[in-house]
Scaffold this motif. Structure first.
Motif, PDB file in Angstrom:
ATOM      1  N   THR A   9     -10.916  56.293 -14.299  1.00 48.04           N
ATOM      2  CA  THR A   9      -9.625  56.271 -14.988  1.00 48.04           C
ATOM      3  C   THR A   9      -8.671  55.366 -14.237  1.00 48.04           C
ATOM      4  N   ASN A  10      -8.746  55.434 -12.929  1.00 49.76           N
ATOM      5  CA  ASN A  10      -7.900  54.589 -12.085  1.00 49.76           C
ATOM      6  C   ASN A  10      -8.034  53.122 -12.488  1.00 49.76           C
ATOM      7  N   ASN A  13      -6.864  52.522 -16.277  1.00 49.28           N
ATOM      8  CA  ASN A  13      -5.410  52.516 -16.459  1.00 49.28           C
ATOM      9  C   ASN A  13      -4.812  51.202 -15.997  1.00 49.28           C
TER      10      ASN A  13
ATOM     11  N   TRP B  34       2.728  51.836 -13.519  1.00 52.31           N
ATOM     12  CA  TRP B  34       3.509  52.266 -14.685  1.00 52.31           C
ATOM     13  C   TRP B  34       5.008  52.009 -14.558  1.00 52.31           C
ATOM     14  N   LYS B  53       6.029  59.376 -22.322  1.00 51.14           N
ATOM     15  CA  LYS B  53       4.660  59.860 -22.136  1.00 51.14           C
ATOM     16  C   LYS B  53       3.776  59.478 -23.320  1.00 51.14           C
ATOM     17  N   PRO B  58      -2.084  57.158 -21.593  1.00 49.10           N
ATOM     18  CA  PRO B  58      -2.853  57.965 -20.646  1.00 49.10           C
ATOM     19  C   PRO B  58      -2.095  58.349 -19.374  1.00 49.10           C
ATOM     20  N   ILE B  59      -0.815  58.063 -19.289  1.00 50.65           N
ATOM     21  CA  ILE B  59      -0.070  58.445 -18.078  1.00 50.65           C
ATOM     22  C   ILE B  59      -0.015  59.970 -17.985  1.00 50.65           C
ATOM     23  N   THR B  60      -0.022  60.474 -16.763  1.00 54.49           N
ATOM     24  CA  THR B  60       0.038  61.935 -16.588  1.00 54.49           C
ATOM     25  C   THR B  60       1.476  62.366 -16.324  1.00 54.49           C
ATOM     26  N   ASP B  61       1.749  63.640 -16.607  1.00 49.00           N
ATOM     27  CA  ASP B  61       3.071  64.212 -16.337  1.00 49.00           C
ATOM     28  C   ASP B  61       3.476  63.977 -14.888  1.00 49.00           C
ATOM     29  N   HIS B  62       2.512  64.224 -14.036  1.00 47.07           N
ATOM     30  CA  HIS B  62       2.724  64.109 -12.595  1.00 47.07           C
ATOM     31  C   HIS B  62       3.280  62.740 -12.208  1.00 47.07           C
TER      32      HIS B  62
END
Lengths: 118, 118
Positions: A9-10, A13, B34, B53, B58-62
């Motif tokens: 995924t890294n 992305n 990002w 988001k 595919p970005i995460t909340d974190h």
DNA sequence: GCAATAACTCACTATATAATTAGTAACTAC
DNA sequence: GTAGTTACTAATTATATAGTGAGTTATTGC
């Protein structure tokens, strides 16, 4: 060069971001440690491996060689090799390289005007 | 946040570079994954956590939360919190943020004009 | 009382990037 | 024949950064 894990995924992305906008590619390149300083060294005429190494004191041969190769590969610097002993290699900015330096100076002035913390 | 190893050469070299020129600080910030895309989302009016988001799929909340905090800490965005349920938080660019976006667009045009490989 | 909502936070694992140490070629000066 | 020179390369270890998966709060709708 250990090679990246293309299925992670890294990786994916990062690829997505680079596809979305070339700025993301540029920022990956520019944020490699020492790279902008190397560019500025060459701009100011400090144009040989050992000279740059001296000016950017704790940099290692390994990293310097890698960064010079990156800059050359991306058409930002020229490499001129003289087959003497000991070897002599002279670097210079390309037109693109000069152009980039101008933009970086603007960004630098901007960052001077604010205090950054990460 | 695991904290950095302050005595490592890795840390000290980065510190040296950031001391030498604020551009290096700026580039560390901008090269966080990002972050420029988030800035552009907000610039275009996509100004809420869930909206950003969604756009940066595919970005995460974190990571999103971390990047928004970084941008706010550096005075590039404003955070306006409405105490409703469910919560509502609206982000907007500061003047500095707008100024940065202009510079980034220039850098983006430049990167469009060349092909980058790392 | 249970699910859904927005905007997060936390502990952990995976991956990428930088640094360390040693080694190379092809000579020259001593 | 040994040390010194420049501009590298390679293998390994250390560190930083990104991603995963789950949990939180305070409410409304059912």
């Amino acid at each position: 060069m250990a090679g990246r894990k293309v299925n992670s995924t890294n990786y994916q992305n990062q690829a997505l971001l680079e596809n979305k906008c070339s700025l993301n590619e540029m920022l990956v390149l520019l944020s490699r440690r020492w790279i902008t300083e190397i560019l500025f060294c060459i701009q100011e005429g400090n144009n040989r491996f050992s000279g740059i190494k001296g000016e950017l004191a704790p940099i290692t041969d390994h990293i310097l060689a890698d960064r010079l190769k990156l800059l050359e590969k991306n058409g930002l610097i020229n490499r001129q090799h003289f087959p003497e002993v000991p070897p002599k290699v002279v670097y210079s900015l390309t037109e693109k390289g000069e152009e980039l330096c101008v933009l970086l100076e603007k960004l630098c002035n901007f960052s001077d005007s604010m205090s950054i913390c990460c």
